[in-house]
Design an enzyme around this catalytic site. Structure first.
Site, PDB file in Angstrom:
ATOM      1  N   ARG B 111       0.803  -1.243   0.000  1.00 38.05           N
ATOM      2  CA  ARG B 111       0.000   0.000   0.000  1.00 38.05           C
ATOM      3  C   ARG B 111       0.827   1.280   0.000  1.00 38.05           C
ATOM      4  NH1 ARG B 111      -4.124  -2.728  -1.869  1.00 38.05           N
ATOM      5  NH2 ARG B 111      -5.405  -3.801  -0.342  1.00 38.05           N
ATOM      6  N   ASP B 199      -1.949  -6.608 -11.171  1.00 37.44           N
ATOM      7  CA  ASP B 199      -2.793  -7.245 -10.145  1.00 37.44           C
ATOM      8  C   ASP B 199      -3.714  -6.267  -9.429  1.00 37.44           C
ATOM      9  OD1 ASP B 199      -3.436  -9.660  -8.451  1.00 37.44           O
ATOM     10  OD2 ASP B 199      -2.927  -8.187  -6.932  1.00 37.44           O
ATOM     11  N   HIS B 226      -3.727 -11.421 -12.936  1.00 38.16           N
ATOM     12  CA  HIS B 226      -4.920 -11.499 -12.093  1.00 38.16           C
ATOM     13  C   HIS B 226      -6.026 -11.908 -13.066  1.00 38.16           C
ATOM     14  CE1 HIS B 226      -7.941  -9.424  -9.219  1.00 38.16           C
ATOM     15  NE2 HIS B 226      -8.649  -9.681 -10.310  1.00 38.16           N
ATOM     16  N   HIS B 279      -3.146 -16.004  -7.536  1.00 38.03           N
ATOM     17  CA  HIS B 279      -4.281 -16.502  -6.742  1.00 38.03           C
ATOM     18  C   HIS B 279      -5.266 -17.346  -7.547  1.00 38.03           C
ATOM     19  CE1 HIS B 279      -5.897 -12.850  -8.504  1.00 38.03           C
ATOM     20  NE2 HIS B 279      -5.354 -12.055  -7.608  1.00 38.03           N
ATOM     21  N   ASP B 354      -1.651 -13.011  -0.956  1.00 38.92           N
ATOM     22  CA  ASP B 354      -2.440 -11.879  -1.459  1.00 38.92           C
ATOM     23  C   ASP B 354      -2.830 -10.949  -0.302  1.00 38.92           C
ATOM     24  OD1 ASP B 354      -3.725 -10.116  -3.104  1.00 38.92           O
ATOM     25  OD2 ASP B 354      -5.418 -11.415  -3.579  1.00 38.92           O
TER      26      ASP B 354
END
Lengths: 316, 483
Positions: B111, B199, B226, B279, B354
């Site tokens: 982030r 992603d 993704h 994922h 993730d």
């Protein structure tokens, strides 16, 4: 004041039909029966919920359901407050939880909530001391609608068990369907859902229903036919090519009632689109109980408000 | 905020000098086929030797020093040697612990820059270290997007200053993640990025994906997808199936993932290069990858712990808990079983968390409105030990492969092994230790986990990056520190 039901009501919230037992469902219906007569009096008011405060928190437009709750509250002598999304704090960016906590600070006894998002009443119920009544959450549940439908069916058929009920329309986006499926299957009715495959949610048969893909198949032998509103605003989702074609395939006309039981009743939770899912000749015809549903909605909501308010415990 | 003497980074300062013996543990290193009673000798931040218990030079030294073998559990001490040439040897007692090459989480969101209220490089790598990870690869969907060299460099600089684990940035495939034109992949790779991915969003445009696969070949990095067809996922918020139908929530069909994986594999046949599915969550996507492998296509994939442990039913069980909302969504039990089989048969290359921090306020809303994503760094190892190893789905050795050797191989990172000469990135964990997940005590800045309160058997104990023990603020040092 209720008929002799062996079940005691212990819930503080009515969030859905899925978690109710058949006994609890019967208790609501029996209680509604005892309130029906209030609506037939010249002075339509009883003091049952005097001093109780009910907030109607409607985040989605609704005329029928909100009016029905309001009238039910007034007939029970509750103080009520209507809170609608337009012009509310929500427009100012307040979260649902904050809005609810602010209402909570005014100490209401019950909150009736209608919300476009599934699970919103459950979120409130976790946060608030007041009892929460789900008046429709997204495509999830609309428990008082299913209860009033059951009440209406019971008054006409004297029972729910063993009936064949066909529900036709946009099954995927309907909260009415889900609550009705839970209620009717719990009470021993056989439910068939029908509609275009593009409006049929994955795994619906796991809820204990039959799936039909033609109207004729759904109608055959049906004791009850419930028609659902086709939401014109959802056409952008590529579910059906046109309203015209939908009516040709699934619109209910007199001719198409042929295979149903002789004493079939036709229901619709409203609002109706005449000529889309149902022809006027059927909506206004002899088998239609659509307006009766609305009348019974008040009795059923009085029963729910009464049971959740806890006054039956206080006076017991 | 971080104690600089104990921080680590991909391009960190010099390794600590001196020698350290990690003794009495069960050393598991799939890269060398090792699983047994071995001691690990580290010199100057690099693995010097893997020694059979009681043998080798280190044991000899101890005998020379007249040392007694018995040591209280978890004790560590220094030993002096008569030989003046020899440097001090610190000994760390790893009795009852597994000694593994440092775990690598190849899919996290730190982030930073831009959403520091959710997580920062410092707090994210603290969470990594607390969870047993010595390295993470962080996704590009920051603000600004990591789609150019300066953002890549910024992340690496933050990691050098404040990191508690190595940080490997993943650059964006497309500028602004907009899916329209390629980002400056070459410059980002030169600055230290290890892969490219949009992603958070898929590369929807097939032509852009084709170009990305071709272009990334110049730098020999994987394109991480993704895999989600946005038209098919639509407004969906959970897996499409019985439970979405019951709850009246809009569904995300498994096909939304499958068609993207299928499309990309067809493109990959033509382009070559390296393609990695992030994922992966469905039985059918896994089968597509399995078949492509048989054709020797250069495809790899990762799965998350939550897709291995939970199913869509959890959304109903928790009555619309937004801690169960993530992309891809929790899938069906059939999908979950297929993923478990993929761990066993080798189709799955890595388990990646993730890790997706969100502020509590953002999650405390209607299910439809909550952001997608949950934390993972501080629960992954415990969940895997408790739910995969304890019931016998995979061996400890296979788990270490999935959490360390595998991701290192996919991203061509220096870690993932304890071969002599490799960086001394080491994870020590207790496969029997019981722990109750307490989100309130996470070192991550966020709390969004569906596993709060879960009792797990298996917990991380310590990490070492480049031979340096990582100490965490507010946490007791789990083993006695080096003198």
């Amino acid at each position: 004041m209720t008929a002799a039901s062996p079940v005691r009501w212990t819930r503080e919230d009515l969030l859905g039909i899925a978690e109710l037992s058949p006994g609890e469902i019967e208790l609501v219906l029996d209680t509604a029966e005892s309130f029906r007569e209030v609506g037939e009096r010249p002075i339509k008011k009883v003091p049952t919920l005097r001093g109780k405060t009910v907030v109607n928190l409607f985040f989605e437009s609704s005329t029928r359901t909100r009016s029905s709750f309001e009238i039910a509250e007034k007939r029970l002598s509750a103080d009520n407050l209507n809170f609608t999304a337009s012009g509310s704090a929500l427009a100012k960016g307040e979260s649902l939880v904050d809005t609810a906590l602010n209402l909570q600070a005014m100490a209401p006894d019950l909150i009736v909530i209608r919300h476009a998002h599934a699970g919103a009443p459950h979120l409130l119920a976790r946060k608030l001391k007041a009892g929460v009544i789900n008046a429709g959450d997204g495509a999830h549940e609309h428990p008082t609608q299913a209860l009033l439908d059951a009440y209406t069916i019971r008054r006409h058929k004297g029972r729910l068990a063993g009936l064949k009920v066909a529900i036709v329309g946009d099954i995927e986006h309907s909260r009415v369907v889900r609550s009705n499926i839970h209620l009717l299957t719990k009470m021993g009715a056989r439910v068939t859902v029908a509609g275009p495959r593009t409006m049929m949610p994955v795994g619906i048969e796991r809820l204990g229903v039959e799936v039909a893909h033609t109207l004729a198949e759904a109608v055959r032998g049906a004791d009850v036919i419930m028609m659902l509103r086709i939401q014109l605003e959802r056409q952008g989702r590529m579910a059906i090519p046109s309203i015209k074609e939908y009516f040709e395939l699934f619109g209910l006309t007199s001719a198409r009632l042929a295979g149903a039981a002789d004493d079939v009743i036709i229901m619709h939770p409203g609002p109706m689109n005449r000529g889309v899912e149902i022809a006027s000749e059927v909506a206004d015809g002899p088998y239609s109980v659509i307006l009766e549903q609305v009348t019974h909605g008040v009795s059923v909501r009085m029963a729910v408000l009464y049971l959740l308010s806890g006054v039956h415990e206080e006076t017991a | 905020m971080a104690a600089t003497t104990t921080t680590a980074a991909a391009a960190g300062p010099g390794a600590p000098s001196g020698r350290l013996l990690i003794a009495n543990g069960r050393l598991i290193d799939p890269s060398q086929g090792l699983d047994g009673a071995h001691d690990l000798l580290i010199e100057d931040g690099v693995v010097a030797a893997v020694l059979d218990r009681g043998e080798g030079p280190a044991a000899g030294e101890r005998r020379d020093a007249g040392e007694r073998r018995e040591r209280p559990g978890g004790r560590e001490r220094r030993e002096r040697h008569e030989d003046g040439e020899r440097r001090d040897l610190a000994v760390l007692d790893a009795s009852g612990l597994v000694v593994a090459p440092g775990l690598i989480d190849m899919h996290v969101h730190l982030r930073e820059p831009g959403q520091e209220y959710k997580e920062t490089v410092a707090t994210g790598t603290m969470a990594a270290a607390a969870g047993g990870f010595t390295a993470v690869a962080c996704m590009a969907n920051t603000e600004p997007v990591n789609d150019n060299r300066s953002v890549t460099e910024h992340i690496l600089a933050e990691a050098r200053r404040h990191g508690y684990a190595r940080v490997h940035p993943i650059g964006a495939v497309s500028k602004q993640l907009a899916g329209l034109e390629l980002a400056e992949i070459g410059e980002m790779i030169r600055a230290g990025a290890v892969a490219v991915s949009d992603d958070g969003r898929p590369v929807m445009n097939a032509e852009l994906m084709r170009r990305a696969l071709l272009y990334a070949r110049h730098f020999d990095v994987p394109v991480i997808q993704h895999a989600e067809d946005l038209d098919l996922s639509g407004k969906g918020v959970m897996h499409e199936g019985e439970w979405s139908t019951r709850l009246g929530l809009a569904g995300i069909p498994g096909a939304a993932e499958d068609v993207m994986v299928a499309r990309d594999l067809l493109l990959l046949e033509d382009t070559g290069g390296r393609y990695h599915v992030a994922h992966l969550s469905t039985a059918r996507s896994l089968e597509l990858v399995r078949r492509a492998r048989r054709q020797e296509l250069p495809v790899t994939c990762e799965v998350t712990p939550h897709h291995l442990v939970l199913t869509d039913e959890e959304v109903a069980r928790t009555v619309f808990s937004t801690q169960c909302k993530m992309k891809p969504p929790l899938r069906s039990e059939r999908d979950r079983q297929a993923l478990l089989a993929g761990l066993v048969d080798g189709t799955v290359d890595a388990i990646a968390s993730d890790h997706a921090p969100h502020h509590a306020d953002e999650k405390d809303v209607e299910f439809d409105l909550a952001p997608f994503g949950i934390l993972g760094l501080e629960t992954t190892l415990g969940l895997c030990l408790d739910r995969l190893v304890r019931p016998g789905v995979v061996s400890l050795s296979r788990l270490v492969e999935l959490l360390s050797t595998g991701p290192a191989r996919v991203l061509r990172l220096p870690g993932g092994t304890l071969r002599p000469g490799s960086l001394a990135d080491v994870t020590l964990f207790d496969p029997e230790g019981e722990v109750t997940v307490a989100a309130g005590a996470f070192l991550s800045r966020s709390r969004n986990t569906p596993f709060d309160g879960w009792k797990l058997q298996g917990r991380p104990v310590a990490t070492m990056v480049g031979g340096r023990r990582i100490e965490l603020p507010g946490r007791a040092t789990p083993l006695h520190p080096a003198v």
